[in-house]
Design a protein around this motif. Sequence first.
Motif, PDB file in Angstrom:
ATOM      1  N   LEU A 175       0.827  -1.203   0.000  1.00  0.00           N
ATOM      2  CA  LEU A 175       0.000   0.000   0.000  1.00  0.00           C
ATOM      3  C   LEU A 175       0.864   1.255   0.000  1.00  0.00           C
ATOM      4  CD1 LEU A 175      -2.825   1.235   0.134  1.00  0.00           C
ATOM      5  CD2 LEU A 175      -2.734   1.018   2.625  1.00  0.00           C
ATOM      6  N   VAL A 176       1.999   1.223   0.692  1.00  0.00           N
ATOM      7  CA  VAL A 176       2.902   2.372   0.732  1.00  0.00           C
ATOM      8  C   VAL A 176       3.707   2.474  -0.565  1.00  0.00           C
ATOM      9  CG1 VAL A 176       4.906   3.375   1.907  1.00  0.00           C
ATOM     10  CG2 VAL A 176       3.059   2.346   3.246  1.00  0.00           C
ATOM     11  N   ALA A 177       4.116   1.325  -1.111  1.00  0.00           N
ATOM     12  CA  ALA A 177       4.982   1.319  -2.291  1.00  0.00           C
ATOM     13  C   ALA A 177       4.271   1.848  -3.527  1.00  0.00           C
ATOM     14  CB  ALA A 177       5.499  -0.096  -2.551  1.00  0.00           C
ATOM     15  N   ILE A 178       2.969   1.523  -3.672  1.00  0.00           N
ATOM     16  CA  ILE A 178       2.235   1.929  -4.883  1.00  0.00           C
ATOM     17  C   ILE A 178       2.286   3.448  -5.092  1.00  0.00           C
ATOM     18  CG2 ILE A 178      -0.058   2.086  -5.928  1.00  0.00           C
ATOM     19  CD1 ILE A 178      -0.655  -0.693  -4.808  1.00  0.00           C
ATOM     20  N   PRO A 179       1.910   4.268  -4.108  1.00  0.00           N
ATOM     21  CA  PRO A 179       1.947   5.721  -4.347  1.00  0.00           C
ATOM     22  C   PRO A 179       3.359   6.288  -4.465  1.00  0.00           C
ATOM     23  CG  PRO A 179       1.277   5.248  -2.095  1.00  0.00           C
ATOM     24  CD  PRO A 179       1.287   3.948  -2.811  1.00  0.00           C
ATOM     25  N   LEU A 180       4.319   5.687  -3.751  1.00  0.00           N
ATOM     26  CA  LEU A 180       5.693   6.190  -3.868  1.00  0.00           C
ATOM     27  C   LEU A 180       6.230   5.957  -5.273  1.00  0.00           C
ATOM     28  CD1 LEU A 180       7.248   5.082  -0.443  1.00  0.00           C
ATOM     29  CD2 LEU A 180       6.475   7.358  -1.122  1.00  0.00           C
ATOM     30  N   LEU A 181       6.015   4.763  -5.803  1.00  0.00           N
ATOM     31  CA  LEU A 181       6.468   4.457  -7.161  1.00  0.00           C
ATOM     32  C   LEU A 181       5.695   5.273  -8.191  1.00  0.00           C
ATOM     33  CD1 LEU A 181       6.840   0.561  -6.874  1.00  0.00           C
ATOM     34  CD2 LEU A 181       8.679   2.251  -6.972  1.00  0.00           C
ATOM     35  N   ALA A 182       4.394   5.444  -7.932  1.00  0.00           N
ATOM     36  CA  ALA A 182       3.571   6.224  -8.860  1.00  0.00           C
ATOM     37  C   ALA A 182       4.018   7.679  -8.908  1.00  0.00           C
ATOM     38  CB  ALA A 182       2.104   6.128  -8.446  1.00  0.00           C
ATOM     39  N   THR A 183       4.375   8.233  -7.748  1.00  0.00           N
ATOM     40  CA  THR A 183       4.861   9.618  -7.708  1.00  0.00           C
ATOM     41  C   THR A 183       6.174   9.751  -8.463  1.00  0.00           C
ATOM     42  OG1 THR A 183       3.771   9.983  -5.568  1.00  0.00           O
ATOM     43  CG2 THR A 183       5.535  11.506  -6.191  1.00  0.00           C
ATOM     44  N   ALA A 184       7.062   8.774  -8.262  1.00  0.00           N
ATOM     45  CA  ALA A 184       8.349   8.800  -8.967  1.00  0.00           C
ATOM     46  C   ALA A 184       8.156   8.690 -10.478  1.00  0.00           C
ATOM     47  CB  ALA A 184       9.234   7.658  -8.463  1.00  0.00           C
ATOM     48  N   LEU A 188      -5.650   6.294  -6.194  1.00  0.00           N
ATOM     49  CA  LEU A 188      -6.200   4.949  -6.033  1.00  0.00           C
ATOM     50  C   LEU A 188      -5.806   4.383  -4.666  1.00  0.00           C
ATOM     51  CD1 LEU A 188      -7.871   3.290  -8.136  1.00  0.00           C
ATOM     52  CD2 LEU A 188      -5.793   1.958  -8.536  1.00  0.00           C
ATOM     53  N   ALA A 189      -4.534   4.550  -4.287  1.00  0.00           N
ATOM     54  CA  ALA A 189      -4.068   4.073  -2.985  1.00  0.00           C
ATOM     55  C   ALA A 189      -4.741   4.833  -1.845  1.00  0.00           C
ATOM     56  CB  ALA A 189      -2.556   4.209  -2.891  1.00  0.00           C
ATOM     57  N   THR A 190      -4.986   6.133  -2.056  1.00  0.00           N
ATOM     58  CA  THR A 190      -5.676   6.925  -1.036  1.00  0.00           C
ATOM     59  C   THR A 190      -7.098   6.424  -0.840  1.00  0.00           C
ATOM     60  OG1 THR A 190      -4.363   8.838  -1.738  1.00  0.00           O
ATOM     61  CG2 THR A 190      -6.259   9.268  -0.323  1.00  0.00           C
ATOM     62  N   ARG A 191      -7.764   6.097  -1.934  1.00  0.00           N
ATOM     63  CA  ARG A 191      -9.122   5.537  -1.860  1.00  0.00           C
ATOM     64  C   ARG A 191      -9.120   4.228  -1.066  1.00  0.00           C
ATOM     65  NH1 ARG A 191     -14.205   5.141  -4.395  1.00  0.00           N
ATOM     66  NH2 ARG A 191     -14.782   3.006  -4.954  1.00  0.00           N
ATOM     67  N   ILE A 192      -8.102   3.398  -1.290  1.00  0.00           N
ATOM     68  CA  ILE A 192      -7.979   2.138  -0.542  1.00  0.00           C
ATOM     69  C   ILE A 192      -7.861   2.423   0.950  1.00  0.00           C
ATOM     70  CG2 ILE A 192      -6.472   0.158  -0.091  1.00  0.00           C
ATOM     71  CD1 ILE A 192      -5.798   0.158  -3.095  1.00  0.00           C
ATOM     72  N   ALA A 193      -6.982   3.366   1.308  1.00  0.00           N
ATOM     73  CA  ALA A 193      -6.747   3.678   2.725  1.00  0.00           C
ATOM     74  C   ALA A 193      -8.016   4.195   3.396  1.00  0.00           C
ATOM     75  CB  ALA A 193      -5.620   4.699   2.855  1.00  0.00           C
ATOM     76  N   ILE A 194      -8.773   5.051   2.689  1.00  0.00           N
ATOM     77  CA  ILE A 194      -9.974   5.631   3.291  1.00  0.00           C
ATOM     78  C   ILE A 194     -11.067   4.587   3.448  1.00  0.00           C
ATOM     79  CG2 ILE A 194     -11.827   7.305   2.939  1.00  0.00           C
ATOM     80  CD1 ILE A 194      -9.747   9.098   1.521  1.00  0.00           C
ATOM     81  N   LEU A 195     -11.294   3.770   2.419  1.00  0.00           N
ATOM     82  CA  LEU A 195     -12.308   2.717   2.526  1.00  0.00           C
ATOM     83  C   LEU A 195     -11.915   1.694   3.593  1.00  0.00           C
ATOM     84  CD1 LEU A 195     -13.309   2.101  -1.210  1.00  0.00           C
ATOM     85  CD2 LEU A 195     -14.607   3.293   0.563  1.00  0.00           C
ATOM     86  N   ALA A 196     -10.624   1.421   3.708  1.00  0.00           N
ATOM     87  CA  ALA A 196     -10.164   0.508   4.755  1.00  0.00           C
ATOM     88  C   ALA A 196     -10.470   1.081   6.135  1.00  0.00           C
ATOM     89  CB  ALA A 196      -8.669   0.243   4.602  1.00  0.00           C
TER      90      ALA A 196
END
Length: 325
Positions: free
Chosen positions: A17-26, A35-43
């Motif tokens: 969950l942490v790696a997806i947005p870091l790699l996406a930002t890079a 998308l990862a933020t949506r996962i975190a909020i729904l979780a």
Amino acid sequence: MALSRETLISALLVALLVAIPLLATAAGEPFYVTLATRIAILALAAVGLNIALGLGGLVSFGHAAFFGLGGYVAGIFATHAFNAEPLPFGFTATTAMPVIWLGAMALCGLAALPIGAISLRTSGVYFIMITLAFAQMIYYFAVSWPSYGGEDGLSIYVRNSFPGLNTAQPLPYFLLCLGVLVAGLVLFQLIKGSRFGAALEASRQNPTRLAAVGITPFGIRLVAFAVSAMVTGLAGALFADLNRFVSPSMLSWHMSGELIVLIILGGKGRLFGPVAGAMVYVLFEYALGGVTERWQFFLGLILLGVVLFARGGLLGLLAGKARHG
């Protein structure tokens, strides 16, 4: 001391969950951060429901009411702050997220007390139907409330702020939501490991025996229901800020069903069950949503398989039976 298989799987989920947005930002792909933020909020929303459902056995089909109320608090605060107007009852509008979160949690907790006090006098399918009825009442109230968009919803023209972070940027906002999710998971684990949590689980398993030792199941369940609603309402406020929009769809019974699906998919009563469920749900929606409008059919097949062959959810399937004690 060797780590359990469930702990290792949970750590892998968090790392992913942490790696997806870091790699996406890079890579310059902010969509995947969202998308990862949506996962975190729904979780987080499912963590709230997991307190009532996973620990207390309270199958609430009305938690969308609290998710939506939290969203409307964020939207109404932001709208009044943008227009430089005071809030109803003379309160001052603000875009400060900590104040908005407190407002959302307070409103959801206050709403949950009368809803829970009435609903908890029933059980089984009657409890499900009464919580659903309350949620639909709030849904139709929002639809008929033209001051805040009515059926069309309410756009949020400013990004609410958090001290020290640029919440308008995808990655900082994701990290903020991740931090709140971690706090929610810590709260869930503290409740589960406490005497209150033991009493809550006992109220699910044998309320008569719990009453025999002098503990009233009704009071335990009501407090758990209110705390559950407050966490879900906090997630609703974050969700509204993510989308910069809030509408009655957040209050719909479909949203309540979605949160229950997340818990069943991941594993009812498990610490990281909501995280696993949210990851599967959102990624499945993204992967198949562009292929077919009927992606829910295939999700339904997976859910059916989980219910029939993996009663502990996906975490239970991969990690085995949960440890107690």
